[in-house]
Design an enzyme around this catalytic site. Structure first.
Site, PDB file in Angstrom:
ATOM      1  N   GLY A  95       0.874  -1.005   0.045  1.00 54.33           N
ATOM      2  CA  GLY A  95      -0.017   0.021  -0.115  1.00 54.33           C
ATOM      3  C   GLY A  95       0.744   1.265  -0.101  1.00 54.33           C
ATOM      4  N   GLU A 150       4.146 -11.314  -5.656  1.00 53.72           N
ATOM      5  CA  GLU A 150       3.004 -11.317  -6.829  1.00 53.72           C
ATOM      6  C   GLU A 150       3.565 -11.068  -7.979  1.00 53.72           C
ATOM      7  OE1 GLU A 150       3.408  -9.219  -4.386  1.00 53.72           O
ATOM      8  OE2 GLU A 150       2.336  -7.319  -4.480  1.00 53.72           O
ATOM      9  N   CYS A 184       5.325  -6.127   1.840  1.00 50.97           N
ATOM     10  CA  CYS A 184       5.744  -4.753   1.537  1.00 50.97           C
ATOM     11  C   CYS A 184       5.050  -3.976   2.835  1.00 50.97           C
ATOM     12  CB  CYS A 184       5.379  -4.132   0.346  1.00 50.97           C
ATOM     13  SG  CYS A 184       6.166  -2.569  -0.198  1.00 50.97           S
ATOM     14  N   TYR A 185       4.178  -3.160   2.481  1.00 54.48           N
ATOM     15  CA  TYR A 185       3.390  -2.385   3.629  1.00 54.48           C
ATOM     16  C   TYR A 185       3.056  -3.463   4.653  1.00 54.48           C
ATOM     17  CZ  TYR A 185       0.374   0.848   5.824  1.00 54.48           C
ATOM     18  OH  TYR A 185      -0.533   1.526   6.917  1.00 54.48           O
ATOM     19  N   SER A 208     -24.947  -9.920 -23.257  1.00 53.72           N
ATOM     20  CA  SER A 208     -24.592  -9.406 -24.230  1.00 53.72           C
ATOM     21  C   SER A 208     -24.011 -10.061 -25.397  1.00 53.72           C
ATOM     22  CB  SER A 208     -23.364  -8.718 -23.697  1.00 53.72           C
ATOM     23  OG  SER A 208     -22.253  -9.441 -23.334  1.00 53.72           O
ATOM     24  N   GLY A 209     -23.820 -11.440 -25.043  1.00 53.41           N
ATOM     25  CA  GLY A 209     -23.182 -12.246 -26.159  1.00 53.41           C
ATOM     26  C   GLY A 209     -21.686 -12.509 -26.169  1.00 53.41           C
ATOM     27  N   GLY A 210     -21.038 -11.692 -25.137  1.00 52.25           N
ATOM     28  CA  GLY A 210     -19.573 -11.804 -24.628  1.00 52.25           C
ATOM     29  C   GLY A 210     -19.436 -12.977 -23.883  1.00 52.25           C
ATOM     30  N   VAL A 211     -18.011 -13.183 -23.784  1.00 53.42           N
ATOM     31  CA  VAL A 211     -17.616 -14.401 -23.080  1.00 53.42           C
ATOM     32  C   VAL A 211     -18.321 -14.492 -21.674  1.00 53.42           C
ATOM     33  CG1 VAL A 211     -15.648 -15.670 -22.117  1.00 53.42           C
ATOM     34  CG2 VAL A 211     -15.280 -14.423 -24.123  1.00 53.42           C
ATOM     35  N   ASP A 212     -18.312 -13.550 -20.853  1.00 53.63           N
ATOM     36  CA  ASP A 212     -18.914 -13.372 -19.408  1.00 53.63           C
ATOM     37  C   ASP A 212     -20.315 -13.750 -19.287  1.00 53.63           C
ATOM     38  OD1 ASP A 212     -16.010 -12.497 -19.284  1.00 53.63           O
ATOM     39  OD2 ASP A 212     -16.750 -10.562 -18.701  1.00 53.63           O
ATOM     40  N   SER A 213     -21.144 -13.005 -19.968  1.00 52.04           N
ATOM     41  CA  SER A 213     -22.441 -13.319 -19.887  1.00 52.04           C
ATOM     42  C   SER A 213     -22.614 -14.662 -20.499  1.00 52.04           C
ATOM     43  CB  SER A 213     -23.197 -12.060 -20.411  1.00 52.04           C
ATOM     44  OG  SER A 213     -23.053 -11.882 -21.705  1.00 52.04           O
ATOM     45  N   SER A 214     -22.231 -15.000 -21.589  1.00 51.28           N
ATOM     46  CA  SER A 214     -22.580 -16.435 -22.108  1.00 51.28           C
ATOM     47  C   SER A 214     -22.142 -17.560 -21.022  1.00 51.28           C
ATOM     48  CB  SER A 214     -21.513 -16.501 -23.539  1.00 51.28           C
ATOM     49  OG  SER A 214     -21.939 -15.538 -24.340  1.00 51.28           O
ATOM     50  N   LYS A 244     -10.509 -13.416 -15.576  1.00 50.18           N
ATOM     51  CA  LYS A 244     -11.374 -13.908 -17.068  1.00 50.18           C
ATOM     52  C   LYS A 244     -10.782 -15.356 -17.621  1.00 50.18           C
ATOM     53  CE  LYS A 244     -13.058 -11.736 -20.742  1.00 50.18           C
ATOM     54  NZ  LYS A 244     -14.213 -10.676 -20.568  1.00 50.18           N
ATOM     55  N   HIS A 286       7.917  -7.835  -3.340  1.00 47.65           N
ATOM     56  CA  HIS A 286       6.338  -8.352  -3.854  1.00 47.65           C
ATOM     57  C   HIS A 286       6.556  -9.488  -4.614  1.00 47.65           C
ATOM     58  CE1 HIS A 286       4.253  -4.413  -3.447  1.00 47.65           C
ATOM     59  NE2 HIS A 286       5.431  -4.057  -3.215  1.00 47.65           N
TER      60      HIS A 286
HETATM   61  P1  XMP Z   1      -9.661  -1.620 -19.457  1.00 48.68           P
HETATM   62  O1  XMP Z   1     -10.256  -0.829 -20.495  1.00 48.68           O
HETATM   63  O2  XMP Z   1     -10.474  -1.355 -18.014  1.00 48.68           O
HETATM   64  O3  XMP Z   1     -10.333  -3.280 -19.780  1.00 48.68           O
HETATM   65  O4  XMP Z   1      -8.336  -2.063 -19.192  1.00 48.68           O
HETATM   66  C1  XMP Z   1     -10.091  -4.163 -19.109  1.00 48.68           C
HETATM   67  C2  XMP Z   1     -10.910  -5.269 -20.079  1.00 48.68           C
HETATM   68  O5  XMP Z   1     -12.521  -5.270 -19.422  1.00 48.68           O
HETATM   69  C3  XMP Z   1     -13.081  -4.794 -20.582  1.00 48.68           C
HETATM   70  N1  XMP Z   1     -14.023  -3.887 -20.209  1.00 48.68           N
HETATM   71  C4  XMP Z   1     -15.423  -4.062 -19.575  1.00 48.68           C
HETATM   72  N2  XMP Z   1     -16.172  -5.078 -19.823  1.00 48.68           N
HETATM   73  N3  XMP Z   1     -18.090  -3.688 -18.886  1.00 48.68           N
HETATM   74  C5  XMP Z   1     -17.321  -4.997 -19.368  1.00 48.68           C
HETATM   75  O6  XMP Z   1     -17.961  -5.867 -19.436  1.00 48.68           O
HETATM   76  C6  XMP Z   1     -17.280  -2.761 -18.990  1.00 48.68           C
HETATM   77  O7  XMP Z   1     -17.810  -1.587 -18.716  1.00 48.68           O
HETATM   78  C7  XMP Z   1     -16.010  -2.754 -19.304  1.00 48.68           C
HETATM   79  N4  XMP Z   1     -14.825  -1.871 -19.415  1.00 48.68           N
HETATM   80  C8  XMP Z   1     -13.858  -2.505 -20.023  1.00 48.68           C
HETATM   81  C9  XMP Z   1     -12.311  -4.411 -21.654  1.00 48.68           C
HETATM   82  O8  XMP Z   1     -12.987  -4.908 -22.802  1.00 48.68           O
HETATM   83  C10 XMP Z   1     -11.182  -5.308 -21.436  1.00 48.68           C
HETATM   84  O9  XMP Z   1     -11.299  -6.577 -21.748  1.00 48.68           O
END
Ligand code: XMP
Length: 514
Positions: free
Chosen positions: A55, A171, A82-83, A223-229, A370, A169
């Protein structure tokens, strides 16, 4: 059976989530909590070990983040970094003061004693240092176990009480044997057996979702992205057709993406779930008209998402739960995971409006990174193509268009991005680059085309390599590929006369532009 767990107590350093990441790499489940978390809460979690992070403060200054002496008297092993190392010594009666020589960067550390923490670690080992204070006097009962040329106490410990302090550190990857040290702590000293696996995550998550939801209905923001899928896969396994996935086409998607998502999740796709596509394009453009401030844009996009979901939920009737594919870096960057500063409000976490008309929010991936989400996706049997899709943020092109969002700007960035992705795939680079996309800068500049003066927008190309999306390096794309992309964009996309390639790493940049 209760999940064995190590707790990271956050004192405000930016890399603290990496500590959690490295612990999980030892197959031990780990979560981050603020240093303000009451001792009783920590005790109730029955952690097998506790790690105190770095920190930015000086632990001897009034008002500096601190912890109580009792934390070290619970019989649970504690590792201070560290801290955290300084604080442990300070609280237990040692002396911490400003160092005569500040250490920063890769530093040779001499190990002076045989200790379980440094099992299998070389006697001289390269470590990452970043400190201006140092432990000038170890706490009573502590033995010094390592030093450097400028730092007499690079590590000390009170082995019989299970207390270990290291000034560097472990990590960060620059500490060559850091992962080994963390492994020695969690698997050796704390005695964790290493049972944290994706299959146990999936099973536990399914049980937890069923317990929470009962016979209620769930709406998932897809959203069709990885996370929500992956969240959709998990929830549909847990509650079947009690789940409805709502896909909001906010007019900020990549070219053709709406149809692609519908093809995978809609009635002709390979999932057995209720799917609704809502066309909200104009509604979003109206709300975003004239708005230029990045956080304001994120909040509007996030709020509108929720409003659309609420409307859909009312149509379905009696929906108690809203589910989202929020993952751990979203939580940490929104400033909710611990003590780190708010970097940006991820639309699905910090961007939530104050009032949300659902009984509860379910975020089954909230504690995963991720790459862990991807593993969970494969575990759930989702197609590889979907699981390895490059991430696309919830706010979509809204955060890749700097300044005001307009339909015209969306068209430009969609077309430029399509060309970029096409050429990256043609060059065979699509699986090797972590994330790549085109963004629209708000800059217009003078050019010349066919003897005519132009005054058009500049497109920025971004491509990064990253393991966990918390840090990233700009990818080295062959120059010929960039040149082809540049000339295709300028020739094929009306309104663009300049193309830039972004070389910035994260930090200091972020991956997205806003
Ligand atoms: P940044 O821009 O923060 O992005 O370096 C890191 C990763 O997160 C994604 N990202 C988001 N994903 N909602 C999401 O679901 C968001 O508001 C958002 N902002 C950034 C970005 O595409 C990258 O993979």
């Amino acid at each position: 059976m209760e999940q064995e767990k190590v707790i990271v107590i956050d004192f405000g350093g930016q890399y603290n989530q990496l500590v959690a990441r490295r612990v999980r790499e030892c197959q031990v489940y780990c979560e981050i909590y603020s240093y303000r978390t009451p001792l009783e809460t920590i005790r109730a979690m029955k952690p097998k070990g506790i790690i105190l992070t770095g920190g930015p403060n000086s632990c001897y200054e009034a008002g500096a983040p601190t912890c109580s002496r009792e934390l070290f008297e619970m019989g649970i092993p504690v590792l201070g970094l560290c801290y955290g190392a300084q604080l442990m010594n300070h609280v237990l009666g040692g002396c911490v003061e400003k160092a005569p020589v500040r250490e920063y960067g890769k530093t040779e550390v001499q190990i002076d004693a045989d200790t379980p923490l440094f099992d299998n670690v070389g006697r001289t080992t390269t470590c990452w240092m970043s400190h201006f204070d140092y432990i000038s006097q170890p706490a009573p009962g502590f033995t010094v176990t390592a030093h450097t040329a400028d730092c007499p106490v690079a590590a000390d410990e009170c082995r019989e009480k299970g207390l270990y302090a290291i000034q560097f550190h472990p990590e960060v990857l620059h500490t060559v044997e850091g992962s080994k040290m963390l492994f020695n702590f969690v698997r050796g000293i704390c005695g964790c057996s290493g049972t944290w696996r994706m299959d146990s995550f999936v099973e536990n998550a399914i049980t937890a979702i069923r317990d929470k939801v009962g016979s209620g209905k769930v709406l998932l923001a897809l959203s069709g992205g990885v996370d929500s899928s992956v969240a959709a896969g998990l929830l549909s396994r847990a509650v079947g057709n009690q789940l409805t996935c709502v896909f909001v086409d906010h007019g900020l998607l990549r070219k053709d993406e709406g149809d692609e998502v519908e093809a995978v999740f809609g009635s002709s796709g390979n999932f057995d779930l209720n799917f609704i596509r809502v066309n909200a394009r104009q509604r979003y453009y109206d709300k975003l008209a004239g708005v230029t401030e990045p956080e304001a844009k994120r909040k509007i996009i996030g709020e509108e998402f929720i409003r659309v979901f609420e409307e859909e939920a009312r149509k379905i009737g009696a929906v108690d739960f809203l589910a989202q594919g929020t993952i751990y870096p979203d939580v940490v960057e929104s400033g909710l995971g611990g003590e780190s500063a708010v970097i940006k409000s991820h639309h699905n976490v910090g961007g939530l409006p104050d009032y949300v008309d659902f009984k509860e929010i379910i975020e089954p991936l909230r504690n995963l990174f991720k790459d862990e989400v991807r593993k969970a996706g494969l575990e759930l049997g989702l197609p590889e193509k979907l699981v390895y899709r490059q991430p696309f943020p919830g706010p979509g092109l809204g955060i890749r268009i700097i300044g005001e969002v307009t339909a015209e700007k969306v068209r430009i960035v969609q077309e430029a991005d399509y060309i970029y992705r096409e050429e990256i795939a043609r060059a065979g680079l699509d699986r090797s680059i972590g994330q790549y996309f085109a963004a629209l800068t708000n800059m217009r500049s003078v050019g010349v085309m066919g003897d005519e003066r132009t005054y058009d927008y500049a497109v920025a190309l971004r491509a990064v390599n990253t393991i966990d999306f918390m840090t990233a390096e700009a990818a080295q794309i062959p120059y010929e590929v960039l040149q082809t992309v540049m000339s295709r964009i300028i020739n094929e996309v009306k309104g663009v006369n300049r193309v830039f390639y972004d070389l910035t790493s994260k930090p200091p940049g972020t991956i997205e532009f806003e």
